[in-house]
Design a protein around this motif. Structure first.
Motif, PDB file in Angstrom:
ATOM      1  N   PHE A  42      -1.151  -1.253  -1.254  1.00 61.73           N
ATOM      2  CA  PHE A  42      -1.097  -2.703  -1.320  1.00 61.73           C
ATOM      3  C   PHE A  42      -2.349  -3.318  -0.707  1.00 61.73           C
ATOM      4  CE2 PHE A  42       0.103  -6.576   1.074  1.00 61.73           C
ATOM      5  CZ  PHE A  42       0.524  -7.393   0.043  1.00 61.73           C
ATOM      6  N   VAL A  43      -2.762  -2.807   0.447  1.00 63.85           N
ATOM      7  CA  VAL A  43      -3.946  -3.327   1.123  1.00 63.85           C
ATOM      8  C   VAL A  43      -5.191  -3.118   0.258  1.00 63.85           C
ATOM      9  CG1 VAL A  43      -5.463  -3.022   3.137  1.00 63.85           C
ATOM     10  CG2 VAL A  43      -2.988  -3.142   3.438  1.00 63.85           C
ATOM     11  N   VAL A  44      -5.266  -2.012  -0.460  1.00 63.68           N
ATOM     12  CA  VAL A  44      -6.388  -1.759  -1.366  1.00 63.68           C
ATOM     13  C   VAL A  44      -6.450  -2.877  -2.420  1.00 63.68           C
ATOM     14  CG1 VAL A  44      -7.247  -0.210  -3.166  1.00 63.68           C
ATOM     15  CG2 VAL A  44      -6.478   0.724  -0.972  1.00 63.68           C
ATOM     16  N   MET A  45      -5.303  -3.263  -2.967  1.00 66.41           N
ATOM     17  CA  MET A  45      -5.265  -4.330  -3.967  1.00 66.41           C
ATOM     18  C   MET A  45      -5.734  -5.648  -3.358  1.00 66.41           C
ATOM     19  SD  MET A  45      -2.079  -6.040  -6.042  1.00 66.41           S
ATOM     20  CE  MET A  45      -1.303  -6.531  -4.507  1.00 66.41           C
ATOM     21  N   VAL A  46      -5.228  -5.997  -2.187  1.00 66.69           N
ATOM     22  CA  VAL A  46      -5.597  -7.251  -1.543  1.00 66.69           C
ATOM     23  C   VAL A  46      -7.100  -7.254  -1.233  1.00 66.69           C
ATOM     24  CG1 VAL A  46      -5.264  -8.709   0.495  1.00 66.69           C
ATOM     25  CG2 VAL A  46      -3.285  -7.669  -0.634  1.00 66.69           C
ATOM     26  N   ALA A  47      -7.608  -6.130  -0.746  1.00 69.69           N
ATOM     27  CA  ALA A  47      -9.033  -6.035  -0.441  1.00 69.69           C
ATOM     28  C   ALA A  47      -9.873  -6.182  -1.711  1.00 69.69           C
ATOM     29  CB  ALA A  47      -9.341  -4.710   0.256  1.00 69.69           C
TER      30      ALA A  47
ATOM     31  N   ALA B 191      -1.817   5.428  -5.939  1.00 71.77           N
ATOM     32  CA  ALA B 191      -2.725   6.559  -5.739  1.00 71.77           C
ATOM     33  C   ALA B 191      -1.994   7.892  -5.658  1.00 71.77           C
ATOM     34  CB  ALA B 191      -3.558   6.341  -4.476  1.00 71.77           C
ATOM     35  N   ASN B 192      -0.814   7.929  -5.045  1.00 65.74           N
ATOM     36  CA  ASN B 192      -0.090   9.195  -4.891  1.00 65.74           C
ATOM     37  C   ASN B 192       0.904   9.450  -6.018  1.00 65.74           C
ATOM     38  OD1 ASN B 192       1.916   7.381  -4.250  1.00 65.74           O
ATOM     39  ND2 ASN B 192       2.290   8.181  -2.200  1.00 65.74           N
ATOM     40  N   LYS B 193       0.934   8.582  -7.020  1.00 65.19           N
ATOM     41  CA  LYS B 193       1.732   8.741  -8.250  1.00 65.19           C
ATOM     42  C   LYS B 193       3.229   8.918  -7.992  1.00 65.19           C
ATOM     43  CE  LYS B 193      -2.043   8.392 -10.509  1.00 65.19           C
ATOM     44  NZ  LYS B 193      -2.459   7.026 -10.736  1.00 65.19           N
ATOM     45  N   ASP B 194       3.767   8.133  -7.052  1.00 61.30           N
ATOM     46  CA  ASP B 194       5.209   8.185  -6.797  1.00 61.30           C
ATOM     47  C   ASP B 194       5.957   7.008  -7.437  1.00 61.30           C
ATOM     48  OD1 ASP B 194       4.426   6.111  -5.137  1.00 61.30           O
ATOM     49  OD2 ASP B 194       5.396   6.911  -3.335  1.00 61.30           O
ATOM     50  N   ASN B 195       5.259   6.270  -8.305  1.00 66.43           N
ATOM     51  CA  ASN B 195       5.828   5.102  -9.004  1.00 66.43           C
ATOM     52  C   ASN B 195       6.238   3.984  -8.060  1.00 66.43           C
ATOM     53  OD1 ASN B 195       5.508   6.044 -11.705  1.00 66.43           O
ATOM     54  ND2 ASN B 195       7.219   7.437 -11.326  1.00 66.43           N
ATOM     55  N   GLU B 196       5.596   3.933  -6.896  1.00 64.15           N
ATOM     56  CA  GLU B 196       5.805   2.863  -5.932  1.00 64.15           C
ATOM     57  C   GLU B 196       4.470   2.573  -5.262  1.00 64.15           C
ATOM     58  OE1 GLU B 196      10.259   3.082  -4.300  1.00 64.15           O
ATOM     59  OE2 GLU B 196       9.055   4.808  -3.708  1.00 64.15           O
ATOM     60  N   VAL B 197       4.366   1.373  -4.708  1.00 64.20           N
ATOM     61  CA  VAL B 197       3.152   0.967  -4.009  1.00 64.20           C
ATOM     62  C   VAL B 197       3.480   0.859  -2.524  1.00 64.20           C
ATOM     63  CG1 VAL B 197       1.454  -0.886  -3.751  1.00 64.20           C
ATOM     64  CG2 VAL B 197       2.278  -0.270  -6.036  1.00 64.20           C
ATOM     65  N   ASP B 198       2.865   1.739  -1.731  1.00 59.20           N
ATOM     66  CA  ASP B 198       3.095   1.661  -0.285  1.00 59.20           C
ATOM     67  C   ASP B 198       2.125   0.656   0.326  1.00 59.20           C
ATOM     68  OD1 ASP B 198       0.594   2.948   0.143  1.00 59.20           O
ATOM     69  OD2 ASP B 198       1.538   4.913   0.373  1.00 59.20           O
ATOM     70  N   PHE B 199       2.211   0.441   1.617  1.00 56.64           N
ATOM     71  CA  PHE B 199       1.390  -0.589   2.259  1.00 56.64           C
ATOM     72  C   PHE B 199      -0.099  -0.287   2.126  1.00 56.64           C
ATOM     73  CE2 PHE B 199      -0.660  -2.783   5.805  1.00 56.64           C
ATOM     74  CZ  PHE B 199      -0.275  -4.084   5.512  1.00 56.64           C
ATOM     75  N   ASN B 200      -0.491   0.976   2.264  1.00 58.61           N
ATOM     76  CA  ASN B 200      -1.906   1.336   2.132  1.00 58.61           C
ATOM     77  C   ASN B 200      -2.432   0.987   0.746  1.00 58.61           C
ATOM     78  OD1 ASN B 200      -1.802   2.333   4.727  1.00 58.61           O
ATOM     79  ND2 ASN B 200      -1.728   4.473   4.110  1.00 58.61           N
TER      80      ASN B 200
ATOM     81  N   MET C  48       0.324  -1.288 -11.490  1.00 58.16           N
ATOM     82  CA  MET C  48       1.065  -0.235 -10.792  1.00 58.16           C
ATOM     83  C   MET C  48       0.328   1.097 -10.916  1.00 58.16           C
ATOM     84  SD  MET C  48       3.757   0.864  -9.059  1.00 58.16           S
ATOM     85  CE  MET C  48       5.227  -0.094  -9.201  1.00 58.16           C
ATOM     86  N   GLN C  49      -0.097   1.416 -12.119  1.00 58.37           N
ATOM     87  CA  GLN C  49      -0.801   2.681 -12.353  1.00 58.37           C
ATOM     88  C   GLN C  49      -2.098   2.746 -11.545  1.00 58.37           C
ATOM     89  OE1 GLN C  49      -1.851   3.214 -16.458  1.00 58.37           O
ATOM     90  NE2 GLN C  49      -2.662   5.250 -16.144  1.00 58.37           N
ATOM     91  N   ASP C  50      -2.822   1.644 -11.504  1.00 53.55           N
ATOM     92  CA  ASP C  50      -4.090   1.618 -10.766  1.00 53.55           C
ATOM     93  C   ASP C  50      -3.885   1.721  -9.252  1.00 53.55           C
ATOM     94  OD1 ASP C  50      -5.417   1.387 -13.172  1.00 53.55           O
ATOM     95  OD2 ASP C  50      -5.835  -0.757 -12.943  1.00 53.55           O
ATOM     96  N   LEU C  51      -2.824   1.101  -8.746  1.00 55.37           N
ATOM     97  CA  LEU C  51      -2.589   1.082  -7.302  1.00 55.37           C
ATOM     98  C   LEU C  51      -1.926   2.341  -6.777  1.00 55.37           C
ATOM     99  CD1 LEU C  51      -1.280  -2.547  -6.724  1.00 55.37           C
ATOM    100  CD2 LEU C  51      -3.551  -1.639  -6.223  1.00 55.37           C
TER     101      LEU C  51
END
Length: 101
Positions: free
Chosen positions: A75-80, A64-73, A59-62
């Protein structure tokens, strides 16, 4: 008829939203949704059931905007990144076997 790549993109979008709509903001994964996603969809890649500390780290690594949630963008970084790692492993295995093209 859709191409394989178009179907893969559609699948990725659908899987994200299958988990993001469970709690809170339906367009983002919170920590619980991310953990559920990791446990159900990436078990072979993680090879272990995600521990709380592992989910926190991902979660911390993904996030990027530090809102304690993972948005689609995010998420795509993780999948890539996982896809690149898998490809690198595949290429390395081919090199070891001496079948590099």
């Amino acid at each position: 008829m859709s191409t394989q790549l178009e179907m893969a993109m559609d699948t990725m979008i659908r899987i994200f939203h299958r988990y993001s709509c469970k709690e809170g903001d339906r367009f983002k994964l919170n920590k619980g949704e991310l953990k559920m996603f990791l446990q159900r969809e990436l078990t072979d890649f993680l090879s272990v059931s995600p521990r709380c500390s592992l989910v926190d780290k991902i979660m911390q690594d993904l996030d990027a905007n530090k809102d304690n949630e993972v948005d689609f963008n995010e998420f795509v970084v993780m999948v890539a990144a996982l896809t690149i790692a898998c490809n690198d492993y595949f290429v390395e295995q081919l090199k070891k076997k001496g079948t590099e093209r």
